[in-house]
Design an enzyme around this catalytic site. Structure first.
Site, mmCIF file in Angstrom:
data_model
loop_
_atom_site.group_PDB
_atom_site.id
_atom_site.type_symbol
_atom_site.label_atom_id
_atom_site.label_comp_id
_atom_site.label_asym_id
_atom_site.label_seq_id
_atom_site.Cartn_x
_atom_site.Cartn_y
_atom_site.Cartn_z
ATOM 1 N N ARG A 8 1.851 -11.452 5.551
ATOM 2 C CA ARG A 8 3.315 -11.547 5.603
ATOM 3 C C ARG A 8 3.941 -10.870 6.815
ATOM 4 O O ARG A 8 5.153 -10.934 7.001
ATOM 5 C CB ARG A 8 3.905 -10.996 4.302
ATOM 6 C CG ARG A 8 3.548 -11.891 3.116
ATOM 7 C CD ARG A 8 4.258 -11.480 1.864
ATOM 8 N NE ARG A 8 5.705 -11.617 1.965
ATOM 9 C CZ ARG A 8 6.563 -11.221 1.037
ATOM 10 N NH1 ARG A 8 6.105 -10.641 -0.063
ATOM 11 N NH2 ARG A 8 7.849 -11.383 1.197
ATOM 12 N N PRO B 115 0.827 -1.213 0.000
ATOM 13 C CA PRO B 115 0.000 0.000 0.000
ATOM 14 C C PRO B 115 0.860 1.260 0.000
ATOM 15 O O PRO B 115 1.807 1.368 0.774
ATOM 16 C CB PRO B 115 -0.797 -0.117 1.304
ATOM 17 C CG PRO B 115 -0.691 -1.538 1.720
ATOM 18 C CD PRO B 115 0.611 -2.045 1.178
ATOM 19 N N GLU B 116 0.532 2.181 -0.897
ATOM 20 C CA GLU B 116 1.217 3.471 -0.967
ATOM 21 C C GLU B 116 0.226 4.550 -0.519
ATOM 22 O O GLU B 116 -0.860 4.236 -0.068
ATOM 23 C CB GLU B 116 1.731 3.717 -2.392
ATOM 24 C CG GLU B 116 2.636 2.572 -2.876
ATOM 25 C CD GLU B 116 3.154 2.772 -4.300
ATOM 26 O OE1 GLU B 116 3.369 3.919 -4.703
ATOM 27 O OE2 GLU B 116 3.348 1.761 -4.996
#
Ligand SMILES: [Zn+2]
Length: 267
Positions: free
Chosen positions: A105, A2-3
């Protein structure tokens, strides 16, 4: 990963659902990255902000719940608890809803710190200006880029010259600005053009609810739409939409990078 547009979309989705609510219970996976989730128990939520790729939830005791989504983090508001082995933290609210951080993750991070005191989060503390900060205008981004001799894309990904940029929006903006990602110096005019294109692609990403390639989801579990609008990222081997040259994939400082050899000359 995500940016800024993805995190801003999550922020906008959360804000109306959690502001004014109280955290009545919480749990964090007992690793140092998530255990702090419990520190928010008993506190009210006053605002949901963002700095770069970090969500900043203002609590009513003067502290902030900081959430970083890492590579695969998803924040979702559910009507009640659900059994999901990838939930690393949750916060039960006084209206019965449960905010969950799901992170396959485990590159995400949760912290509760005095508002604005980010020394325990060096990446957050060292970030450059938000992309719309006037400090970046009139050569500001150019001066920030001149502090390092690293490749311009690598500098963008470092968050230091400007906050919030990751692989997707860096490739898009550099392609649109006609700047080779491996350049170690850019002119003041190129930096001004780059700033314009960064703002354009970020605004487009926010307007489209973010880019969903794999893991990113909105607060209600939906997908973003910006992946349908990308002109460069993920299009290696396809013709450049501007000049028709085949887009090329290179590896730059260990990051996959797509570029147009004609529109983005090395020098
Ligand atoms: Zn081209």
């Amino acid at each position: 990963m995500p940016e800024l547009p993805e995190v801003e979309t999550v922020r906008r989705g959360l804000e109306p659902l959690v502001v004014g609510r109280r955290v009545v219970d919480a749990w964090g996976h007992p690793s140092a990255k998530f255990a702090a989730a419990r520190d928010a128990v008993g506190l009210g939520v006053e605002a949901v902000g963002r700095r770069g790729k970090y969500l900043l939830v203002d609590l009513d005791d003067g502290r902030q719940l900081v959430v970083h989504l890492g590579m695969t983090g998803q924040l979702r508001l559910r009507p009640g608890p659900e059994v999901d082995p990838y939930v690393r933290a949750w916060w039960a609210l006084d209206d019965g809803a449960v905010l969950e951080l799901r992170d396959v993750r485990r590159f995400g991070r949760v912290a509760v710190v005095p508002a604005g005191e980010w020394g325990a989060l060096p990446t957050l503390a060292a970030q450059g200006p938000e992309p719309w900060d006037p400090a970046l205008d009139d050569g500001g981004l150019w001066r920030n880029l001149r502090r390092s001799r690293a490749a311009v894309k690598t500098q963008l990904l470092s968050q230091r010259p400007i906050a919030g940029i990751g692989n997707i929006y860096a490739d898009e903006a550099l392609w649109r600005a006609g700047i080779h990602p491996a350049r170690r110096t850019v002119t003041r005019a190129q930096a001004a053009r780059l700033l314009t294109e960064l703002r354009t692609v970020l605004e487009q990403g926010i307007a489209n609810g973010g880019t969903t390639l794999r893991d990113y989801r909105t607060v209600d579990g939906g997908e973003g739409r910006n992946q349908l609008e990308l002109g460069c990222y993920g299009r290696a081997g396809l013709p450049c939409l501007r000049c028709g040259t085949e887009l090329r994939r290179i590896v730059l400082d260990a990051r996959g990078t797509t570029l147009c050899p004609t529109c983005q000359p090395r020098r």
